[in-house]
Scaffold this motif. Structure first.
Motif, PDB file in Angstrom:
ATOM      1  N   MET A 133      35.173   0.976 -10.272  1.00 46.84           N
ATOM      2  CA  MET A 133      35.337   0.433  -8.952  1.00 46.84           C
ATOM      3  C   MET A 133      33.952   0.208  -8.344  1.00 46.84           C
ATOM      4  SD  MET A 133      37.712   2.181  -6.247  1.00 46.84           S
ATOM      5  CE  MET A 133      38.625   1.309  -5.136  1.00 46.84           C
ATOM      6  N   THR A 134      33.716  -0.969  -7.811  1.00 44.69           N
ATOM      7  CA  THR A 134      32.418  -1.300  -7.238  1.00 44.69           C
ATOM      8  C   THR A 134      32.458  -1.048  -5.737  1.00 44.69           C
ATOM      9  OG1 THR A 134      33.056  -3.581  -6.924  1.00 44.69           O
ATOM     10  CG2 THR A 134      31.947  -3.045  -8.976  1.00 44.69           C
ATOM     11  N   PRO A 135      31.349  -0.593  -5.180  1.00 40.31           N
ATOM     12  CA  PRO A 135      31.336  -0.334  -3.733  1.00 40.31           C
ATOM     13  C   PRO A 135      31.416  -1.636  -2.945  1.00 40.31           C
ATOM     14  CG  PRO A 135      29.206   0.188  -4.730  1.00 40.31           C
ATOM     15  CD  PRO A 135      30.122  -0.224  -5.825  1.00 40.31           C
ATOM     16  N   ASN A 136      32.171  -1.591  -1.889  1.00 39.24           N
ATOM     17  CA  ASN A 136      32.364  -2.752  -1.028  1.00 39.24           C
ATOM     18  C   ASN A 136      31.344  -2.688   0.110  1.00 39.24           C
ATOM     19  OD1 ASN A 136      33.267  -4.849   0.521  1.00 39.24           O
ATOM     20  ND2 ASN A 136      35.354  -4.078   0.738  1.00 39.24           N
ATOM     21  N   PRO A 137      30.530  -3.743   0.307  1.00 40.96           N
ATOM     22  CA  PRO A 137      29.536  -3.695   1.382  1.00 40.96           C
ATOM     23  C   PRO A 137      30.184  -3.678   2.779  1.00 40.96           C
ATOM     24  CG  PRO A 137      29.512  -5.841   0.333  1.00 40.96           C
ATOM     25  CD  PRO A 137      30.445  -4.972  -0.452  1.00 40.96           C
ATOM     26  N   ASN A 138      31.411  -4.088   2.882  1.00 43.07           N
ATOM     27  CA  ASN A 138      32.125  -4.078   4.162  1.00 43.07           C
ATOM     28  C   ASN A 138      32.957  -2.805   4.287  1.00 43.07           C
ATOM     29  OD1 ASN A 138      31.095  -6.590   4.844  1.00 43.07           O
ATOM     30  ND2 ASN A 138      32.765  -7.659   3.808  1.00 43.07           N
ATOM     31  N   ALA A 139      32.396  -1.711   3.894  1.00 43.61           N
ATOM     32  CA  ALA A 139      33.119  -0.441   3.904  1.00 43.61           C
ATOM     33  C   ALA A 139      33.315   0.064   5.332  1.00 43.61           C
ATOM     34  CB  ALA A 139      32.359   0.584   3.078  1.00 43.61           C
ATOM     35  N   ALA A 140      34.020   1.157   5.469  1.00 46.63           N
ATOM     36  CA  ALA A 140      34.346   1.710   6.779  1.00 46.63           C
ATOM     37  C   ALA A 140      33.120   2.249   7.504  1.00 46.63           C
ATOM     38  CB  ALA A 140      35.369   2.818   6.615  1.00 46.63           C
ATOM     39  N   PHE A 141      32.039   2.538   6.808  1.00 51.19           N
ATOM     40  CA  PHE A 141      30.866   3.109   7.439  1.00 51.19           C
ATOM     41  C   PHE A 141      29.977   2.077   8.116  1.00 51.19           C
ATOM     42  CE2 PHE A 141      31.934   6.240   4.147  1.00 51.19           C
ATOM     43  CZ  PHE A 141      32.181   7.316   4.976  1.00 51.19           C
ATOM     44  N   LYS A 142      30.252   0.820   7.921  1.00 50.83           N
ATOM     45  CA  LYS A 142      29.456  -0.232   8.538  1.00 50.83           C
ATOM     46  C   LYS A 142      30.247  -0.809   9.718  1.00 50.83           C
ATOM     47  CE  LYS A 142      26.075  -2.736   5.975  1.00 50.83           C
ATOM     48  NZ  LYS A 142      25.780  -3.761   5.016  1.00 50.83           N
ATOM     49  N   PRO A 143      29.843  -0.481  10.931  1.00 55.74           N
ATOM     50  CA  PRO A 143      30.597  -1.015  12.067  1.00 55.74           C
ATOM     51  C   PRO A 143      30.326  -2.506  12.237  1.00 55.74           C
ATOM     52  CG  PRO A 143      28.696   0.195  12.848  1.00 55.74           C
ATOM     53  CD  PRO A 143      28.746   0.360  11.347  1.00 55.74           C
ATOM     54  N   GLY A 144      31.326  -3.200  12.732  1.00 59.36           N
ATOM     55  CA  GLY A 144      31.167  -4.621  12.988  1.00 59.36           C
ATOM     56  C   GLY A 144      30.337  -4.831  14.234  1.00 59.36           C
ATOM     57  N   LYS A 145      29.755  -5.988  14.339  1.00 61.23           N
ATOM     58  CA  LYS A 145      28.936  -6.306  15.506  1.00 61.23           C
ATOM     59  C   LYS A 145      29.851  -6.604  16.690  1.00 61.23           C
ATOM     60  CE  LYS A 145      24.802  -7.400  13.300  1.00 61.23           C
ATOM     61  NZ  LYS A 145      23.454  -7.653  13.631  1.00 61.23           N
ATOM     62  N   THR A 146      29.461  -6.090  17.828  1.00 62.59           N
ATOM     63  CA  THR A 146      30.231  -6.365  19.041  1.00 62.59           C
ATOM     64  C   THR A 146      29.355  -7.173  19.992  1.00 62.59           C
ATOM     65  OG1 THR A 146      29.503  -4.302  20.039  1.00 62.59           O
ATOM     66  CG2 THR A 146      31.588  -4.246  18.884  1.00 62.59           C
ATOM     67  N   SER A 147      29.991  -8.019  20.756  1.00 61.30           N
ATOM     68  CA  SER A 147      29.237  -8.861  21.693  1.00 61.30           C
ATOM     69  C   SER A 147      28.832  -8.042  22.912  1.00 61.30           C
ATOM     70  CB  SER A 147      30.087 -10.056  22.114  1.00 61.30           C
ATOM     71  OG  SER A 147      31.161  -9.622  22.913  1.00 61.30           O
ATOM     72  N   ALA A 148      27.908  -8.577  23.648  1.00 57.41           N
ATOM     73  CA  ALA A 148      27.420  -7.897  24.853  1.00 57.41           C
ATOM     74  C   ALA A 148      28.533  -7.753  25.883  1.00 57.41           C
ATOM     75  CB  ALA A 148      26.248  -8.652  25.434  1.00 57.41           C
ATOM     76  N   SER A 149      29.390  -8.758  25.968  1.00 58.07           N
ATOM     77  CA  SER A 149      30.477  -8.687  26.957  1.00 58.07           C
ATOM     78  C   SER A 149      31.488  -7.604  26.574  1.00 58.07           C
ATOM     79  CB  SER A 149      31.173 -10.038  27.092  1.00 58.07           C
ATOM     80  OG  SER A 149      31.777 -10.414  25.875  1.00 58.07           O
ATOM     81  N   GLU A 150      31.713  -7.409  25.274  1.00 59.42           N
ATOM     82  CA  GLU A 150      32.622  -6.340  24.842  1.00 59.42           C
ATOM     83  C   GLU A 150      32.027  -4.972  25.152  1.00 59.42           C
ATOM     84  OE1 GLU A 150      33.280  -7.092  20.719  1.00 59.42           O
ATOM     85  OE2 GLU A 150      34.824  -8.596  21.090  1.00 59.42           O
ATOM     86  N   LYS A 151      30.731  -4.815  24.947  1.00 56.34           N
ATOM     87  CA  LYS A 151      30.065  -3.551  25.269  1.00 56.34           C
ATOM     88  C   LYS A 151      30.118  -3.294  26.771  1.00 56.34           C
ATOM     89  CE  LYS A 151      26.780  -3.508  21.436  1.00 56.34           C
ATOM     90  NZ  LYS A 151      25.358  -3.562  21.073  1.00 56.34           N
ATOM     91  N   ALA A 152      29.863  -4.335  27.559  1.00 57.79           N
ATOM     92  CA  ALA A 152      29.900  -4.195  29.011  1.00 57.79           C
ATOM     93  C   ALA A 152      31.304  -3.840  29.484  1.00 57.79           C
ATOM     94  CB  ALA A 152      29.423  -5.474  29.677  1.00 57.79           C
ATOM     95  N   ALA A 153      32.314  -4.464  28.884  1.00 64.13           N
ATOM     96  CA  ALA A 153      33.695  -4.178  29.264  1.00 64.13           C
ATOM     97  C   ALA A 153      34.058  -2.733  28.923  1.00 64.13           C
ATOM     98  CB  ALA A 153      34.644  -5.141  28.562  1.00 64.13           C
ATOM     99  N   ALA A 154      33.613  -2.254  27.767  1.00 67.18           N
ATOM    100  CA  ALA A 154      33.899  -0.876  27.373  1.00 67.18           C
ATOM    101  C   ALA A 154      33.210   0.108  28.320  1.00 67.18           C
ATOM    102  CB  ALA A 154      33.447  -0.636  25.942  1.00 67.18           C
ATOM    103  N   THR A 155      31.974  -0.179  28.687  1.00 68.62           N
ATOM    104  CA  THR A 155      31.232   0.683  29.609  1.00 68.62           C
ATOM    105  C   THR A 155      31.886   0.670  30.982  1.00 68.62           C
ATOM    106  OG1 THR A 155      29.188   0.223  28.415  1.00 68.62           O
ATOM    107  CG2 THR A 155      28.967   1.102  30.637  1.00 68.62           C
ATOM    108  N   ASP A 156      32.282  -0.511  31.440  1.00 67.97           N
ATOM    109  CA  ASP A 156      32.928  -0.642  32.733  1.00 67.97           C
ATOM    110  C   ASP A 156      34.237   0.138  32.763  1.00 67.97           C
ATOM    111  OD1 ASP A 156      33.179  -1.875  35.394  1.00 67.97           O
ATOM    112  OD2 ASP A 156      34.865  -2.952  34.493  1.00 67.97           O
ATOM    113  N   HIS A 157      35.015   0.006  31.698  1.00 64.45           N
ATOM    114  CA  HIS A 157      36.295   0.713  31.604  1.00 64.45           C
ATOM    115  C   HIS A 157      36.080   2.226  31.640  1.00 64.45           C
ATOM    116  CE1 HIS A 157      40.345   1.722  30.466  1.00 64.45           C
ATOM    117  NE2 HIS A 157      39.901   2.366  29.398  1.00 64.45           N
ATOM    118  N   THR A 158      35.096   2.711  30.907  1.00 56.75           N
ATOM    119  CA  THR A 158      34.812   4.142  30.859  1.00 56.75           C
ATOM    120  C   THR A 158      34.335   4.643  32.217  1.00 56.75           C
ATOM    121  OG1 THR A 158      34.206   3.935  28.529  1.00 56.75           O
ATOM    122  CG2 THR A 158      33.494   5.924  29.667  1.00 56.75           C
ATOM    123  N   ALA A 159      33.446   3.904  32.856  1.00 55.96           N
ATOM    124  CA  ALA A 159      32.922   4.305  34.161  1.00 55.96           C
ATOM    125  C   ALA A 159      34.036   4.336  35.209  1.00 55.96           C
ATOM    126  CB  ALA A 159      31.823   3.352  34.596  1.00 55.96           C
TER     127      ALA A 159
END
Length: 73
Positions: free
Chosen positions: A1-27
């Motif tokens: 079995m060959t390792p998959n570069p898109n494994a679970a340990f590599k998080p996907g890139k998130t946009s700035a608006s998604e980060k801002a929305a997550a921060t806003d929601h948490t705050a």
């Protein structure tokens, strides 16, 4: 079995608006939780104050004697 570069340990890139929305929601969640705690504390203190006021005997108002003014010369 060959390792998959898109494994679970590599998080996907998130946009700035998604980060801002997550921060806003948490705050907003934190502020709402603090408001609930503050309101709960206020209600508790109000109930304690009313209970203490009811337990105290009512202070009777004693009319004071009018002060005498010295006669003017």
């Amino acid at each position: 079995m060959t390792p998959n570069p898109n494994a679970a340990f590599k998080p996907g890139k998130t946009s700035a608006s998604e980060k801002a929305a997550a921060t806003d929601h948490t705050a907003r969640a934190i502020v709402a939780a603090e408001k609930v705690a503050r309101d709960k504390k206020t209600e508790k203190l109000k109930a304690m104050r009313l209970e203490r006021a009811a337990a105290e005997p009512a202070a009777e108002v004693v009319p004071s004697k009018p002060s005498r003014k010295s006669p003017k010369s």
